[in-house]
Write a protein that holds these residues in place. Structure first.
Motif, PDB file in Angstrom:
ATOM      1  N   ALA A 290      -7.948  -3.632   3.718  1.00  0.00           N
ATOM      2  CA  ALA A 290      -8.978  -2.595   3.816  1.00  0.00           C
ATOM      3  C   ALA A 290      -9.446  -2.140   2.437  1.00  0.00           C
ATOM      4  N   HIS A 291      -8.509  -1.977   1.518  1.00  0.00           N
ATOM      5  CA  HIS A 291      -8.842  -1.495   0.168  1.00  0.00           C
ATOM      6  C   HIS A 291      -9.275  -2.602  -0.784  1.00  0.00           C
ATOM      7  N   ARG A 292      -9.057  -3.861  -0.377  1.00  0.00           N
ATOM      8  CA  ARG A 292      -9.338  -5.002  -1.256  1.00  0.00           C
ATOM      9  C   ARG A 292      -8.603  -4.836  -2.580  1.00  0.00           C
ATOM     10  N   SER A 293      -7.324  -4.456  -2.439  1.00  0.00           N
ATOM     11  CA  SER A 293      -6.491  -4.170  -3.601  1.00  0.00           C
ATOM     12  C   SER A 293      -5.026  -4.353  -3.227  1.00  0.00           C
ATOM     13  N   THR A 294      -4.218  -4.707  -4.212  1.00  0.00           N
ATOM     14  CA  THR A 294      -2.779  -4.794  -3.982  1.00  0.00           C
ATOM     15  C   THR A 294      -2.058  -3.492  -4.332  1.00  0.00           C
ATOM     16  N   THR A 295      -2.796  -2.462  -4.695  1.00  0.00           N
ATOM     17  CA  THR A 295      -2.171  -1.187  -5.046  1.00  0.00           C
ATOM     18  C   THR A 295      -1.264  -0.657  -3.937  1.00  0.00           C
ATOM     19  N   PRO A 296      -1.691  -0.671  -2.659  1.00  0.00           N
ATOM     20  CA  PRO A 296      -0.762  -0.207  -1.617  1.00  0.00           C
ATOM     21  C   PRO A 296       0.531  -1.026  -1.581  1.00  0.00           C
ATOM     22  N   LEU A 297       0.437  -2.309  -1.813  1.00  0.00           N
ATOM     23  CA  LEU A 297       1.620  -3.167  -1.808  1.00  0.00           C
ATOM     24  C   LEU A 297       2.533  -2.843  -2.990  1.00  0.00           C
ATOM     25  N   ASP A 298       1.944  -2.588  -4.149  1.00  0.00           N
ATOM     26  CA  ASP A 298       2.728  -2.222  -5.331  1.00  0.00           C
ATOM     27  C   ASP A 298       3.498  -0.926  -5.093  1.00  0.00           C
TER      28      ASP A 298
END
Length: 189
Positions: free
Chosen positions: A166-174
């Motif tokens: 949804a965010h097009r980012s790995t920040t939530p995973l980090d």
């Protein structure tokens, strides 16, 4: 070296398609197109139709995940967690945040007339949590803490993969990786 058959390619293609589109938005015709296989071969290999394809795609995803987890867990639960996270990071990044987990995709959609794909998804989640829980317990966690933490890890990562898309980012995973590693370290200390 493992030789991949046309059937193997169809199953892998189905897992990818389920992770991108979900169960309802995937058809046998689209599977053939997505995999580059003749439509007739899908009916030849999968006489059980879409249900059979979905079950085998979930089992394929389960096998890959079990392999990655097992390899990481051989060095301990923290390494297993890191390997699990690295696998999902690669999937979302390599797909430009378009692919998620085919097991989750099957789990969140109401089955048509046969719940075999849903049962396959439940088995896959059970495999992952069992592997994690066994490793956590073998490294000092109580059985209860191991089960709870293993469930937390699988649920967190599955949800976080959706957030990454949804965010097009790995920040939530980090963020999730750091928090889960702290939890794992605290119960095996």
């Amino acid at each position: 070296m493992t030789k991949h058959t046309a059937r193997d390619q169809l199953v892998a293609g189905a897992a990818d398609m389920l992770g991108r589109r979900g169960l309802r938005a995937s058809s046998i015709r689209e599977l053939a197109k997505h995999s580059g296989a003749p439509l007739g071969s899908t009916y030849h290999y999968f006489p059980g139709g879409k249900t059979q394809v979905a079950v085998e795609a979930v089992e394929f995803a389960d096998t890959l995940t079990v392999r990655a987890l097992s390899e990481g867990l051989a060095a301990g639960p923290v390494d297993g967690l890191r390997r699990f996270i690295a696998m999902w990071r690669k999937i979302v990044v390599d797909s430009e945040f378009r692919a998620g987990c085919p097991v989750l995709a099957v789990s969140v959609e109401e089955p048509d007339d046969d719940d075999a794909p849903l049962r396959a998804a439940a088995r896959a989640f059970d495999h992952w949590t069992t592997l994690l829980a066994e490793s956590l317990a073998a490294h000092g966690a109580t059985q209860e803490a191991a089960q709870q933490t293993a469930t937390l890890i699988v649920a967190s990562i599955e949800g976080t993969v959706a957030m990454c898309r949804a965010h097009r980012s790995t920040t939530p995973l980090d963020r999730t990786a750091d928090a889960l590693e702290d939890v794992v370290r605290s119960i095996i200390a």
